[in-house]
Motif scaffolding. Structure first.
Motif, PDB file in Angstrom:
ATOM      1  N   GLY A  30       0.835  -1.193   0.000  1.00  0.00           N
ATOM      2  CA  GLY A  30       0.000   0.000   0.000  1.00  0.00           C
ATOM      3  C   GLY A  30       0.870   1.242   0.000  1.00  0.00           C
ATOM      4  N   SER A  32       0.519   5.865   0.590  1.00  0.00           N
ATOM      5  CA  SER A  32      -0.283   7.079   0.755  1.00  0.00           C
ATOM      6  C   SER A  32       0.660   8.241   1.063  1.00  0.00           C
ATOM      7  CB  SER A  32      -1.272   6.875   1.921  1.00  0.00           C
ATOM      8  OG  SER A  32      -1.971   8.063   2.145  1.00  0.00           O
ATOM      9  N   GLY A  33       0.501   9.325   0.322  1.00  0.00           N
ATOM     10  CA  GLY A  33       1.319  10.516   0.567  1.00  0.00           C
ATOM     11  C   GLY A  33       2.799  10.212   0.490  1.00  0.00           C
ATOM     12  N   TYR A  36       5.101   4.389   1.981  1.00  0.00           N
ATOM     13  CA  TYR A  36       4.683   3.063   1.534  1.00  0.00           C
ATOM     14  C   TYR A  36       4.281   2.256   2.761  1.00  0.00           C
ATOM     15  CZ  TYR A  36       6.483   3.425  -3.270  1.00  0.00           C
ATOM     16  OH  TYR A  36       6.687   3.763  -4.590  1.00  0.00           O
ATOM     17  N   LYS A  43       5.197   1.225   8.092  1.00  0.00           N
ATOM     18  CA  LYS A  43       5.232   2.421   7.248  1.00  0.00           C
ATOM     19  C   LYS A  43       6.671   2.665   6.817  1.00  0.00           C
ATOM     20  CE  LYS A  43       2.916   6.304   8.192  1.00  0.00           C
ATOM     21  NZ  LYS A  43       2.399   7.411   9.018  1.00  0.00           N
ATOM     22  N   HIS A  58       1.842   9.684  -2.989  1.00  0.00           N
ATOM     23  CA  HIS A  58       1.213   8.448  -3.465  1.00  0.00           C
ATOM     24  C   HIS A  58      -0.314   8.458  -3.344  1.00  0.00           C
ATOM     25  CE1 HIS A  58       4.898   6.194  -4.149  1.00  0.00           C
ATOM     26  NE2 HIS A  58       5.380   6.748  -3.057  1.00  0.00           N
ATOM     27  N   CYS A  59      -0.912   7.691  -4.251  1.00  0.00           N
ATOM     28  CA  CYS A  59      -2.352   7.393  -4.224  1.00  0.00           C
ATOM     29  C   CYS A  59      -3.210   8.647  -4.192  1.00  0.00           C
ATOM     30  CB  CYS A  59      -2.685   6.460  -3.049  1.00  0.00           C
ATOM     31  SG  CYS A  59      -2.171   4.774  -3.367  1.00  0.00           S
ATOM     32  N   ARG A  60      -2.927   9.542  -5.119  1.00  0.00           N
ATOM     33  CA  ARG A  60      -3.725  10.765  -5.198  1.00  0.00           C
ATOM     34  C   ARG A  60      -5.123  10.411  -5.721  1.00  0.00           C
ATOM     35  NH1 ARG A  60      -1.134  15.813  -4.043  1.00  0.00           N
ATOM     36  NH2 ARG A  60      -3.303  16.413  -4.436  1.00  0.00           N
ATOM     37  N   PRO A  61      -6.157  10.710  -4.929  1.00  0.00           N
ATOM     38  CA  PRO A  61      -7.508  10.326  -5.351  1.00  0.00           C
ATOM     39  C   PRO A  61      -7.943  10.991  -6.655  1.00  0.00           C
ATOM     40  CG  PRO A  61      -7.538  11.543  -3.244  1.00  0.00           C
ATOM     41  CD  PRO A  61      -6.108  11.328  -3.612  1.00  0.00           C
TER      42      PRO A  61
END
Ligand SMILES: Cc1ncc(COP(=O)(O)O)c(C=O)c1O
Length: 436
Positions: A30, A32-33, A36, A43, A58-61
């Motif tokens: 996974g 986010s921002g 990882y 994290k 990461h994972c920009r909606p």
């Protein structure tokens, strides 16, 4: 899925020690921002924007939503003889960021394809202007231009070439610009402008009208962050102009704000004839590459073809794939609305201070950096690269993802990084280095 050794065996990982990896896999499940998440739920702070791909985090909606919507509206368009609106929109948006008249955008799927596309554009350009004898290509020692045959032939990283024989004839390599005099220099070194004159020697060696193009990474990234000496890129440009040689900047790493401006061409004040790009074009969310081409080069190739004929016999099934275009457009929108290039520029001095603060450690051989890119080189251990690989593992185990090449740790934080996150990266690196 339970990952037994058997299940790991089938995937042959690129640029990886497969045997070691499969003994001790390090998987991401996974992101986010700035982080990882590992398969063990830890994290891991991302010190290299993935692989220089993800400056917006990461994972920009917004990007995920744009891709999802695109795939439910128009999933695929043949790229030959057909188009879709997103491709033209993205070409316009990229052209708005490139310098001067580099306004024609040829899409592909990776940095390697961008480089091989640029080689073909350069050769086709000279053929179209009736200088077909211009077939030599020039690059540099220590260069990285991807892994397709053309790019591998241009490569100056020995390990990337040695297993593959002669590759392509007619490639000449300028000396690299990593000089001991410039050790521990922040930004551009004062020594080395004369290395550009190697190009003159090649002109004298093979003939004034034999060289088609010179390929240069404005900052050589993958080899360990080699910032050009002061005046070097200008001198290369001058020689290219004098002898009708095309100048290609390979901005697969430098492009999209890494050096503080949209392209390093702007940061260094030198306008090339072609720019190759990939990675941050979609914030890494879809595979995509592109070549930006000067108007005169485009027109020469297009106008040389007879009416009714295809002008350039090159392209990929997935050129300008609708999902990649949607990701690219959403990405460029984020860069603009969040002023991310300016944010990166503002963060750069703090980041460079942190990196150069490591120079007093006895194991550190050199620190180099520009913008939000820095290389921390450590003294080699029993053989070149051994310590680098060890450091890579140590950093991961301490919760930091960083790209290493040989004995250089390459930092390229996302432009959304906070000072606290820069401090965390530096502290983890300092801690790992203090073991030597
Ligand atoms: C300057 C440069 N050119 C080309 C490439 C190849 O890009 P890709 O791995 O997307 O094929 C890279 C990748 O790091 C690069 O740094």
């Amino acid at each position: 899925m339970e990952l037994t050794l058997e299940k790991l065996e089938r995937h042959w990982l690129p640029f990886t020690n497969n045997r070691e990896f499969k003994r001790e896999p390090r998987l991401f499940v996974g992101a986010s921002g700035m982080y990882y998440r590992s398969q063990h739920g830890r994290k891991i702070l991302d010190g290299s924007s993935g692989l220089f791909t993800t400056p917006a985090g990461h994972c920009r909606p917004e990007i995920a939503a744009a891709v999802s919507e695109q795939l439910q509206t128009l999933d695929f368009t043949p790229s030959f003889m057909r188009g879709h609106p997103g491709a033209f929109e993205l070409a316009n948006a990229v052209a708005a960021l490139t310098p001067k008249d580099l306004d024609h955008i040829f899409f592909c799927n990776s940095g390697s394809e961008a480089v091989d596309t640029a080689i073909k554009i350069a050769l086709a350009f000279h053929l179209a202007r009736k200088e077909a004898e211009r077939t030599y290509l020039v690059s540099r020692e220590r260069a990285y231009h991807g892994v397709n045959i053309g790019g591998t032939a241009l490569s100056g990283m020995v390990k990337n070439r040695e297993a593959f024989g002669a590759l392509m004839p007619g490639v000449l390599h300028l000396r690299h610009t990593l000089l001991p005099e410039n050790r521990m220099t922040r930004g551009m070194g004062a020594s080395g402008v004369e290395l550009a004159d190697d190009l003159l020697r090649f002109v004298q060696l093979v003939g004034e009208k034999r060289i088609a193009a010179v390929f240069v990474e404005p900052i050589a990234g993958s080899t360990g962050v080699l910032v050009p000496p002061l005046g070097y890129l200008q001198r290369i440009r001058e020689i290219c102009d004098r002898y009708g040689i095309l100048l290609v900047f390979d901005e697969v790493i430098c492009g999209f704000g890494r050096t503080g401006e949209a392209f390093a061409a702007e940061s260094f004040g030198v306008v090339p004839d072609l720019i190759t790009m990939a990675k941050a074009l979609t914030n890494g969310a879809q595979p995509m590459g592109a070549v930006a081409v000067r108007d005169g080069v485009y027109r020469t190739i297009v106008d040389a073809a007879p009416q009714g004929a295809t002008e350039f016999f090159h392209g990929y099934t997935y050129s300008a794939h609708p999902a990649a275009c949607a990701a690219g457009l959403a990405t460029l929108r984020i860069y603009e609305t969040e002023r991310l290039f300016a944010k990166g520029r503002e963060l750069s001095p703090y980041f460079q201070d942190a990196m150069f603060g490591l120079q007093e450690l006895s194991v550190v051989a050199d620190v180099r950096g520009y913008g939000l890119l820095a290389g921390v080189e450590i003294k080699a251990g029993s053989a070149p690269g051994v310590r680098g690989a060890e450091l890579q593992a140590k950093l991961f185990d301490r919760g930091l993802h960083v790209k290493t090449t040989g004995d250089v740790a390459i930092f390229a934080p996302a432009f959304i990084a906070t000072r606290t996150e820069i401090d965390q990266m530096t502290a983890i690196l300092r801690d790992a280095l203090s073991e030597y």
